[in-house]
Write an enzyme that holds these catalytic residues in place. Structure first.
Site, short mmCIF file in Angstrom:
data_model
loop_
_atom_site.label_atom_id
_atom_site.label_comp_id
_atom_site.label_asym_id
_atom_site.label_seq_id
_atom_site.Cartn_x
_atom_site.Cartn_y
_atom_site.Cartn_z
N ASP A 54 -12.29 -5.84 -0.73
CA ASP A 54 -13.14 -7.04 -0.67
C ASP A 54 -14.50 -6.69 -0.10
OD1 ASP A 54 -10.90 -7.04 1.61
OD2 ASP A 54 -12.80 -7.68 2.49
N GLU A 60 0.83 -1.21 0.00
CA GLU A 60 0.00 0.00 0.00
C GLU A 60 0.87 1.26 0.00
OE1 GLU A 60 -3.58 -1.82 2.86
OE2 GLU A 60 -1.83 -0.87 3.75
N1 FMC Z 1 -11.18 -6.84 7.06
C1 FMC Z 1 -10.21 -6.31 7.82
N2 FMC Z 1 -9.13 -5.66 7.33
C2 FMC Z 1 -9.01 -5.54 6.00
C3 FMC Z 1 -10.00 -6.08 5.16
C4 FMC Z 1 -11.11 -6.76 5.72
N3 FMC Z 1 -12.09 -7.31 4.99
N4 FMC Z 1 -9.60 -5.83 3.89
N5 FMC Z 1 -8.43 -5.16 3.92
C5 FMC Z 1 -8.04 -4.97 5.19
C6 FMC Z 1 -6.76 -4.27 5.60
C7 FMC Z 1 -6.37 -4.32 7.07
O1 FMC Z 1 -6.47 -3.03 7.64
C8 FMC Z 1 -4.94 -4.84 7.07
O2 FMC Z 1 -3.98 -3.81 7.10
C9 FMC Z 1 -4.82 -5.59 5.76
O3 FMC Z 1 -5.72 -4.95 4.89
C10 FMC Z 1 -5.21 -7.05 5.86
O4 FMC Z 1 -4.37 -7.80 6.64
#
Ligand code: FMC
Length: 267
Positions: free
Chosen positions: A225, A38
């Site tokens: 996601d 990132e």
């Molecule tokens: N749930 C929690 N964290 C994330 C996410 C999700 N569905 N999607 N992307 C993230 C972020 C978090 O803040 C972490 O830094 C990283 O991406 C996933 O390990």
């Protein structure tokens, strides 16, 4: 007799009540980013260099990229790789430590926490959307005792940025933070109670520290996601990570361009 429960305005801290003057131009910005993937598009975009003489305690993996961009002193702080496992130090513990250390060392006028997040399609989120969080809270700190329950949720408001979000056309919504990428039914209920659109693993931890030290904070989160969709989160996250981090980089660059020459009260 127990004391009356606090009302919302008593329990939500506002970054705007900062001790930092609201009317002088912003000069030093710290951008807290959990993953190297990132961070790198932004290191490139702002042409930053890695600090070889670390400001941080010896032995910590914390990395600072810094430089000057459009009159601003920009610092990207990445908590680095876990010393044993070699993966990015994601999550609330590292995020709060680096936020604290960076504020102590750099005395920034503004913190930006930038990163990826899961989004709820039921609340209108789509892959690649960029959100500015109006509020941040935790969804995995359940303490079912009066008032401790509110402490666990740890609700904090982001810096008020009505002009920025309007001009740059960002979506605005609440962010819920927990230390897991997946989501248990308990987490889901708390996230819904937090009324969140996006879910990450750092935001509310950064918010706790910036509120404590009275530094305004903006949370910029790009959706990798869909949490309430049918695809497994980890698969969808990894598939979309590189494309979405480019969108995140573009959005944060726009935010910094907008900030250049302005004061907190103009955002
Ligand atoms: N749930 C929690 N964290 C994330 C996410 C999700 N569905 N999607 N992307 C993230 C972020 C978090 O803040 C972490 O830094 C990283 O991406 C996933 O390990």
């Amino acid at each position: 007799m127990s004391p009356p429960p606090p009302n919302e305005d008593d329990v939500i801290s506002q970054h705007d009540s900062s001790s930092i003057p609201q009317n002088r131009p912003i000069s030093t910005i710290v951008i807290i980013i959990a993953m190297q993937t990132e961070a790198l598009p932004l290191v490139d975009s702002f042409q930053l260099t890695e600090d070889l003489n670390s400001l941080f305690p010896i032995g910590t993996p914390w990395v600072r990229y810094h430089g000057t961009y459009k009159g601003l002193n920009i610092n990207i702080i990445w908590p680095g790789k876990d010393a044993v496992l070699g993966v990015d130090s994601v999550g609330t513990v590292s995020a709060s430590l680096v936020t604290y250390a960076a504020i102590q060392a750099l005395k920034p006028d503004l913190i930006i926490n930038a990163g990826t997040a899961g989004g709820f399609k039921a609340k209108g989120a789509c892959i690649g959307d960029v959100y500015v969080a109006s509020e941040v809270a935790f969804h995995d700190r359940r303490i079912p005792i009066p008032v401790f329950d509110l402490y666990g949720v740890g609700l904090r408001r982001g810096c008020s940025t009505p002009n920025l979000v309007k001009e740059l056309e960002f979506k605005v919504g609440k962010l819920s933070t927990g230390d897991s990428l997946d989501m248990t039914p308990h987490d889901e209920a708390s996230i819904l109670a937090n009324d969140a659109v996006v879910k990450d693993m750092e935001g509310a931890a950064v918010g706790y520290v910036t509120d404590l030290l009275k530094v305004p904070a903006i949370f910029v989160k790009a959706v990798t996601d869909i949490v309430d969709g049918d695809k497994p989160t980890s698969e969808e996250f990894l598939n979309n990570l590189s494309a979405v981090t480019l969108a995140l980089g573009k959005a944060v660059t726009q935010v910094v361009d907008y900030i250049s020459g302005k004061s907190i009260s103009e955002l």
